[in-house]
Design an enzyme around this catalytic site. Sequence first.
Site, short mmCIF file in Angstrom:
data_model
loop_
_atom_site.label_atom_id
_atom_site.label_comp_id
_atom_site.label_asym_id
_atom_site.label_seq_id
_atom_site.Cartn_x
_atom_site.Cartn_y
_atom_site.Cartn_z
N GLY A 1 0.81 -1.22 0.00
CA GLY A 1 0.00 0.00 0.00
C GLY A 1 0.84 1.27 0.00
CG LEU B 1 -1.80 -7.78 -4.15
CD1 LEU B 1 -1.41 -8.41 -5.50
CD2 LEU B 1 -0.82 -6.63 -3.84
CB SER B 2 -8.08 -5.78 -0.74
OG SER B 2 -7.38 -5.25 0.37
CG ASN B 3 -6.86 0.42 -1.59
OD1 ASN B 3 -7.48 0.66 -2.62
ND2 ASN B 3 -6.43 1.38 -0.78
CG PHE C 1 1.89 -0.50 6.89
CD1 PHE C 1 2.04 0.84 7.21
CD2 PHE C 1 3.04 -1.28 6.76
CE1 PHE C 1 3.29 1.39 7.40
CE2 PHE C 1 4.30 -0.73 6.95
CZ PHE C 1 4.42 0.61 7.27
CB SER D 1 -5.53 7.51 12.11
OG SER D 1 -6.14 8.70 11.69
CE1 TYR E 1 -8.68 3.78 8.74
CE2 TYR E 1 -9.04 6.09 9.33
CZ TYR E 1 -8.18 5.05 9.04
OH TYR E 1 -6.82 5.26 9.03
CE LYS F 1 -6.18 2.54 11.13
NZ LYS F 1 -5.20 1.49 10.82
CG PHE G 1 -1.20 14.52 12.72
CD1 PHE G 1 -0.58 13.65 13.62
CD2 PHE G 1 -2.12 15.43 13.23
CE1 PHE G 1 -0.86 13.68 14.99
CE2 PHE G 1 -2.40 15.48 14.60
CZ PHE G 1 -1.77 14.61 15.47
CG ASN H 1 -8.00 11.24 1.47
OD1 ASN H 1 -7.86 10.05 1.22
ND2 ASN H 1 -8.55 11.66 2.60
NE ARG I 1 -14.53 15.84 3.89
CZ ARG I 1 -13.33 15.35 3.55
NH1 ARG I 1 -13.19 14.74 2.37
NH2 ARG I 1 -12.30 15.47 4.34
P1 NAD Z 1 -3.40 1.49 1.60
O1 NAD Z 1 -4.81 1.07 1.35
O2 NAD Z 1 -2.66 2.10 0.48
O3 NAD Z 1 -2.55 0.26 2.16
C1 NAD Z 1 -3.13 -0.76 2.92
C2 NAD Z 1 -2.70 -2.08 2.28
O4 NAD Z 1 -3.25 -3.15 3.05
C3 NAD Z 1 -3.22 -2.24 0.86
O5 NAD Z 1 -2.14 -2.60 0.02
C4 NAD Z 1 -4.26 -3.37 0.95
O6 NAD Z 1 -4.26 -4.16 -0.21
C5 NAD Z 1 -3.76 -4.13 2.16
N1 NAD Z 1 -4.78 -4.84 2.94
C6 NAD Z 1 -5.97 -4.39 3.41
N2 NAD Z 1 -6.56 -5.34 4.14
C7 NAD Z 1 -5.74 -6.42 4.14
C8 NAD Z 1 -5.79 -7.71 4.73
N3 NAD Z 1 -6.81 -8.10 5.49
N4 NAD Z 1 -4.75 -8.55 4.51
C9 NAD Z 1 -3.69 -8.18 3.75
N5 NAD Z 1 -3.59 -6.98 3.18
C10 NAD Z 1 -4.61 -6.10 3.38
O7 NAD Z 1 -3.42 2.46 2.86
P2 NAD Z 1 -2.25 3.36 3.45
O8 NAD Z 1 -2.61 4.77 3.20
O9 NAD Z 1 -0.94 2.85 3.03
O10 NAD Z 1 -2.47 3.09 4.99
C11 NAD Z 1 -1.72 2.13 5.70
C12 NAD Z 1 -2.22 2.10 7.14
O11 NAD Z 1 -2.09 3.40 7.70
C13 NAD Z 1 -3.69 1.73 7.27
O12 NAD Z 1 -3.86 0.94 8.43
C14 NAD Z 1 -4.37 3.06 7.43
O13 NAD Z 1 -5.58 2.96 8.12
C15 NAD Z 1 -3.33 3.83 8.23
N6 NAD Z 1 -3.45 5.29 8.09
C16 NAD Z 1 -3.43 5.84 6.84
C17 NAD Z 1 -3.56 7.23 6.70
C18 NAD Z 1 -3.55 7.88 5.35
O14 NAD Z 1 -3.92 9.04 5.26
N7 NAD Z 1 -3.13 7.23 4.29
C19 NAD Z 1 -3.72 8.02 7.84
C20 NAD Z 1 -3.73 7.42 9.09
C21 NAD Z 1 -3.59 6.04 9.20
C1 UD1 Z 2 -9.44 12.14 6.60
C2 UD1 Z 2 -9.89 11.32 7.77
C3 UD1 Z 2 -8.71 10.68 8.46
C4 UD1 Z 2 -7.85 9.94 7.49
C5 UD1 Z 2 -7.42 10.89 6.39
C6 UD1 Z 2 -6.58 10.23 5.34
C7 UD1 Z 2 -11.91 12.37 8.69
C8 UD1 Z 2 -12.51 13.09 9.84
N1 UD1 Z 2 -10.60 12.12 8.74
O1 UD1 Z 2 -8.71 13.25 7.11
O2 UD1 Z 2 -9.19 9.77 9.43
O3 UD1 Z 2 -6.73 9.42 8.17
O4 UD1 Z 2 -8.60 11.41 5.75
O5 UD1 Z 2 -7.27 9.22 4.68
O6 UD1 Z 2 -12.60 12.02 7.75
N2 UD1 Z 2 -10.85 18.94 1.36
C9 UD1 Z 2 -11.40 19.81 0.43
N3 UD1 Z 2 -11.78 19.31 -0.79
C10 UD1 Z 2 -11.64 17.99 -1.12
C11 UD1 Z 2 -11.06 17.11 -0.17
C12 UD1 Z 2 -10.70 17.62 1.06
O7 UD1 Z 2 -11.55 21.00 0.69
O8 UD1 Z 2 -12.02 17.60 -2.23
C13 UD1 Z 2 -10.39 19.47 2.66
C14 UD1 Z 2 -11.10 18.86 3.86
O9 UD1 Z 2 -12.19 19.63 4.25
C15 UD1 Z 2 -9.97 18.91 4.92
C16 UD1 Z 2 -8.68 18.84 4.10
O10 UD1 Z 2 -9.04 19.15 2.76
O11 UD1 Z 2 -10.00 20.14 5.57
C17 UD1 Z 2 -8.05 17.46 4.13
O12 UD1 Z 2 -9.02 16.49 3.80
P1 UD1 Z 2 -8.67 14.96 3.59
O13 UD1 Z 2 -7.50 14.82 2.70
O14 UD1 Z 2 -9.93 14.24 3.22
O15 UD1 Z 2 -8.18 14.48 5.05
P2 UD1 Z 2 -8.92 14.67 6.47
O16 UD1 Z 2 -10.36 14.93 6.32
O17 UD1 Z 2 -8.11 15.60 7.28
#
Ligand code: NAD
Ligand code: UD1
Length: 337
Positions: A10, A33-35, A80, A124, A150, A154, A179, A200, A296
């Site tokens: 991921g 590889l679900s995502n 992860f 998170s 979600y 966590k 963050f 996002n 939002r």
């Molecule tokens: P991602 O979806 O890109 O990566 C997650 C990976 O886990 C993917 O490759 C998916 O295929 C795999 N997966 C999901 N369920 C599985 C399972 N049951 N068995 C095996 N593989 C599985 O997400 P990411 O952004 O890389 O996030 C990684 C971790 O960090 C996650 O736990 C996510 O919740 C956490 N996190 C992410 C963010 C963010 O903004 N990206 C923020 C805070 C926390």
């Molecule tokens: C969200 C999740 C958080 C997660 C993170 C990354 C919530 C409350 N939090 O954070 O748990 O870890 O995503 O996956 O949902 N924005 C716009 N236009 C857009 C998209 C976003 O203005 O099209 C703004 C949002 O209002 C926010 C900022 O951009 O203020 C960031 O948004 P985003 O990237 O979605 O992350 P969070 O909402 O902070």
Amino acid sequence: MKILLTGGAGYIGSHTAIELIQSGHNVVIMDDLSNSSAEVIRRIEDITKTTIPFVKADVRDKAALEEVFANQQIDAVIHFAGFKAVGESVAKPLEYYDNNLVSSLVLLETMQKHHVNKIVFSSSATVYGNPESLPLTEESPTGQGITNPYGQTKFMIEQILQDAAVANPELEVSILRYFNPIGAHPTALIGEVPNGAPANLIPYLTQTAIGIREQLAVFGDDYNTPDGSPIRDYIDIVDLARAHVEAVRRLVERQATEPLEVFNLGTGRGVSVLELIRTFEEATGVRVPYQIVGRREGDIEQVWADPARANRVLGWTARTPLSETLRNAWKWQQRQG
Ligand code: NAD
Ligand code: UD1
């Protein structure tokens, strides 16, 4: 050291794999590889010039996990794997609770069976809910005002890890509260791949900049912030990945002073949505058409980290300037088309 990365194909796992390998560790990746896709593994191999043991399996699959621990001498695990889309978790809560909780339970049980006692967990900032005061320290209250399943998963997994660490004195846990991770690897070979229309900010912004989307909707300019748009702590993906190397090092070198330690991973600086758009435009010279729309649902006004503990204890700081992070995100978008 040999580190098992669940979900290592991921976004965050793949960047972390590179930093670990470049710091001299061996990694084993388990991902269903679900995502993500197997192409990511090839790209990591390209960048690091190594061959990565890769197991395509669901972490909930006990037999598959058992085989990994039986055949590989795993020293530590970074967990992860999980589903992460906030909106989807509201629509499919049972799938989220099942995948995120059960994978963590099966992993912890199997680790215990094989006497693997070091785990780093991807948590998170969402566990803090709506902050009472800023910046957020690791002592800020958690579990209140989490608005989606979600985020609940966590919070619950953090609780499970705490209870497991009490019951098993051998277990050492490092909880990393991310963050807002953004950006891509400077090679532009790996980055964030949104599933469908991005929810996002950064992927939506770069897709707008390249013309896939007509305009970026800015969710509200009537917040109590200097320019009215919401504020977040955007952390560069490679900086974030480097923190995992330090967290693993601390566990492996037995430096942890508590069975379970928690670290905020952020820059310590809040940036508004409008400021971020401006910084992107200045850094890349590309204009981003946008329109202010309503807030939002579920969005928080402002949130940023106090990363002092990670700075001091892990010896880690976020060092990439936002403009460079945004240029990397743009390079990655251009490569994707
Ligand atoms: P991602 O979806 O890109 O990566 C997650 C990976 O886990 C993917 O490759 C998916 O295929 C795999 N997966 C999901 N369920 C599985 C399972 N049951 N068995 C095996 N593989 C599985 O997400 P990411 O952004 O890389 O996030 C990684 C971790 O960090 C996650 O736990 C996510 O919740 C956490 N996190 C992410 C963010 C963010 O903004 N990206 C923020 C805070 C926390
Ligand atoms: C969200 C999740 C958080 C997660 C993170 C990354 C919530 C409350 N939090 O954070 O748990 O870890 O995503 O996956 O949902 N924005 C716009 N236009 C857009 C998209 C976003 O203005 O099209 C703004 C949002 O209002 C926010 C900022 O951009 O203020 C960031 O948004 P985003 O990237 O979605 O992350 P969070 O909402 O902070």
